[in-house]
Design a protein around this motif. Structure first.
Motif, PDB file in Angstrom:
ATOM      1  N   SER A 173      88.370 -72.874  89.697  1.00  0.00           N
ATOM      2  CA  SER A 173      89.355 -73.725  90.365  1.00  0.00           C
ATOM      3  C   SER A 173      90.755 -73.203  90.077  1.00  0.00           C
ATOM      4  N   ASP A 174      91.612 -73.209  91.099  1.00  0.00           N
ATOM      5  CA  ASP A 174      92.981 -72.710  90.910  1.00  0.00           C
ATOM      6  C   ASP A 174      94.028 -73.779  91.182  1.00  0.00           C
ATOM      7  N   THR A 175      94.025 -74.340  92.386  1.00  0.00           N
ATOM      8  CA  THR A 175      95.080 -75.278  92.759  1.00  0.00           C
ATOM      9  C   THR A 175      94.580 -76.193  93.868  1.00  0.00           C
ATOM     10  N   PHE A 176      95.450 -77.099  94.291  1.00  0.00           N
ATOM     11  CA  PHE A 176      95.143 -77.984  95.409  1.00  0.00           C
ATOM     12  C   PHE A 176      96.174 -77.773  96.504  1.00  0.00           C
ATOM     13  N   ASP A 177      95.711 -77.886  97.727  1.00  0.00           N
ATOM     14  CA  ASP A 177      96.591 -77.856  98.887  1.00  0.00           C
ATOM     15  C   ASP A 177      96.583 -79.273  99.453  1.00  0.00           C
ATOM     16  N   VAL A 178      97.700 -79.989  99.283  1.00  0.00           N
ATOM     17  CA  VAL A 178      97.817 -81.364  99.772  1.00  0.00           C
ATOM     18  C   VAL A 178      98.817 -81.335 100.921  1.00  0.00           C
ATOM     19  N   ARG A 179      98.305 -81.568 102.114  1.00  0.00           N
ATOM     20  CA  ARG A 179      99.158 -81.474 103.308  1.00  0.00           C
ATOM     21  C   ARG A 179      99.286 -82.808 104.021  1.00  0.00           C
ATOM     22  N   ARG A 180     100.487 -83.041 104.470  1.00  0.00           N
ATOM     23  CA  ARG A 180     100.753 -84.211 105.308  1.00  0.00           C
ATOM     24  C   ARG A 180     100.319 -83.864 106.713  1.00  0.00           C
ATOM     25  N   SER A 181      99.632 -84.778 107.358  1.00  0.00           N
ATOM     26  CA  SER A 181      99.175 -84.552 108.721  1.00  0.00           C
ATOM     27  C   SER A 181     100.368 -84.570 109.660  1.00  0.00           C
ATOM     28  N   ALA A 182     100.586 -83.479 110.344  1.00  0.00           N
ATOM     29  CA  ALA A 182     101.746 -83.355 111.234  1.00  0.00           C
ATOM     30  C   ALA A 182     101.564 -84.137 112.527  1.00  0.00           C
ATOM     31  N   THR A 183     100.329 -84.330 112.958  1.00  0.00           N
ATOM     32  CA  THR A 183     100.106 -84.966 114.257  1.00  0.00           C
ATOM     33  C   THR A 183      99.822 -86.452 114.168  1.00  0.00           C
ATOM     34  N   ASP A 184      99.314 -86.910 113.031  1.00  0.00           N
ATOM     35  CA  ASP A 184      98.888 -88.305 112.944  1.00  0.00           C
ATOM     36  C   ASP A 184      99.976 -89.217 112.397  1.00  0.00           C
ATOM     37  N   SER A 185     100.114 -89.248 111.114  1.00  0.00           N
ATOM     38  CA  SER A 185     101.002 -90.192 110.453  1.00  0.00           C
ATOM     39  C   SER A 185     101.566 -89.549 109.195  1.00  0.00           C
ATOM     40  N   THR A 186     102.678 -90.085 108.721  1.00  0.00           N
ATOM     41  CA  THR A 186     103.269 -89.546 107.493  1.00  0.00           C
ATOM     42  C   THR A 186     102.436 -89.899 106.271  1.00  0.00           C
ATOM     43  N   ASN A 187     101.508 -90.845 106.395  1.00  0.00           N
ATOM     44  CA  ASN A 187     100.752 -91.303 105.235  1.00  0.00           C
ATOM     45  C   ASN A 187      99.329 -90.752 105.161  1.00  0.00           C
ATOM     46  N   THR A 228      95.654 -84.500 103.798  1.00  0.00           N
ATOM     47  CA  THR A 228      94.435 -83.702 103.744  1.00  0.00           C
ATOM     48  C   THR A 228      94.485 -82.880 102.468  1.00  0.00           C
ATOM     49  N   VAL A 229      93.460 -83.020 101.642  1.00  0.00           N
ATOM     50  CA  VAL A 229      93.422 -82.379 100.324  1.00  0.00           C
ATOM     51  C   VAL A 229      92.299 -81.341 100.313  1.00  0.00           C
ATOM     52  N   SER A 230      92.682 -80.113  99.991  1.00  0.00           N
ATOM     53  CA  SER A 230      91.706 -79.028  99.832  1.00  0.00           C
ATOM     54  C   SER A 230      91.842 -78.455  98.432  1.00  0.00           C
ATOM     55  N   ALA A 231      90.712 -78.188  97.809  1.00  0.00           N
ATOM     56  CA  ALA A 231      90.703 -77.508  96.510  1.00  0.00           C
ATOM     57  C   ALA A 231      90.607 -76.013  96.783  1.00  0.00           C
ATOM     58  N   PHE A 241     100.298 -86.954  92.312  1.00  0.00           N
ATOM     59  CA  PHE A 241     100.694 -87.440  93.625  1.00  0.00           C
ATOM     60  C   PHE A 241     101.769 -88.508  93.464  1.00  0.00           C
ATOM     61  N   GLU A 242     102.900 -88.311  94.158  1.00  0.00           N
ATOM     62  CA  GLU A 242     103.994 -89.276  94.112  1.00  0.00           C
ATOM     63  C   GLU A 242     103.980 -90.141  95.365  1.00  0.00           C
ATOM     64  N   VAL A 243     104.074 -91.442  95.188  1.00  0.00           N
ATOM     65  CA  VAL A 243     104.066 -92.398  96.287  1.00  0.00           C
ATOM     66  C   VAL A 243     105.496 -92.564  96.798  1.00  0.00           C
ATOM     67  N   ILE A 244     105.743 -92.090  98.029  1.00  0.00           N
ATOM     68  CA  ILE A 244     107.104 -92.124  98.580  1.00  0.00           C
ATOM     69  C   ILE A 244     107.221 -92.986  99.838  1.00  0.00           C
ATOM     70  N   TYR A 245     106.107 -93.622 100.238  1.00  0.00           N
ATOM     71  CA  TYR A 245     106.123 -94.517 101.397  1.00  0.00           C
ATOM     72  C   TYR A 245     105.489 -95.848 101.000  1.00  0.00           C
ATOM     73  N   ASN A 246     105.842 -96.896 101.742  1.00  0.00           N
ATOM     74  CA  ASN A 246     105.296 -98.231 101.478  1.00  0.00           C
ATOM     75  C   ASN A 246     103.994 -98.507 102.214  1.00  0.00           C
ATOM     76  N   ASP A 247     103.683 -97.720 103.232  1.00  0.00           N
ATOM     77  CA  ASP A 247     102.464 -97.921 104.009  1.00  0.00           C
ATOM     78  C   ASP A 247     101.261 -97.358 103.247  1.00  0.00           C
ATOM     79  N   PRO A 248     100.058 -97.843 103.558  1.00  0.00           N
ATOM     80  CA  PRO A 248      98.855 -97.317 102.888  1.00  0.00           C
ATOM     81  C   PRO A 248      98.694 -95.815 103.146  1.00  0.00           C
ATOM     82  N   TYR A 249      98.140 -95.118 102.160  1.00  0.00           N
ATOM     83  CA  TYR A 249      97.852 -93.689 102.274  1.00  0.00           C
ATOM     84  C   TYR A 249      96.377 -93.506 102.609  1.00  0.00           C
TER      85      TYR A 249
END
Length: 141
Positions: free
Chosen positions: A66-80, A83-86, A109-117
């Motif tokens: 294991s090396d790292t995680f790629d945590v990406r915000r979905s550009a097309t759906d919602s800011t919350n 998608t997490v890939s190892a 992971f830092e919570v920066i929005y009030n809506d559910p993730y």
């Protein structure tokens, strides 16, 4: 005598550099996604806090780490939606022993929005080669 010293010194330096090979045989590893089999996320998040997300990964062989995680915000759906890939490092060796073991890793992971993730953890590809995900929704209070 000084000229002879400089001549021998320059010859020694030239031979020293010529004997060192700077040729690179290339990388002896590559990056590959690892399957996530389970993720431990809190029942709720609190706005502005940082959480440790524990993830269980499938290590297919002893050449994979294991090396790292790629945590990406979905550009097309919602800011919350995240998608997490190892990401694993796979050593290019002649023989790798199959181990099929679960290992645990984590990311912050830092919570920066009030809506559910909504987290979409990559769990591998199906028989058609399409990615599959473990989805978890976490409300923010």
């Amino acid at each position: 005598m000084k000229r002879l010293f400089y001549l021998f010194t320059s010859v020694a330096i030239t031979v020293g550099f010529a004997s060192c090979s700077l040729d690179d045989d290339g990388a002896n590893f590559y990056y590959a996604p690892l399957e996530i089999v389970n993720a431990q996320v809190p029942d709720t998040f609190e706005y502005g806090k940082v959480y440790t997300i524990n993830v269980d990964l499938l290590r297919p062989d002893d050449c994979t780490m294991s090396d790292t995680f790629d945590v990406r915000r979905s550009a097309t759906d919602s800011t919350n939606i995240r998608t997490v890939s190892a990401i694993g490092i796979v050593l290019e060796k002649d023989e790798c022993e199959e181990v099929s073991e679960e290992i645990r890793d984590s990311f912050q992971f830092e919570v920066i929005y009030n809506d559910p993730y909504i987290f979409r953890f990559y769990s591998g590809d199906n028989e058609n080669g399409d990615p599959e995900f473990i989805e978890v929704e976490v409300p923010v209070k």
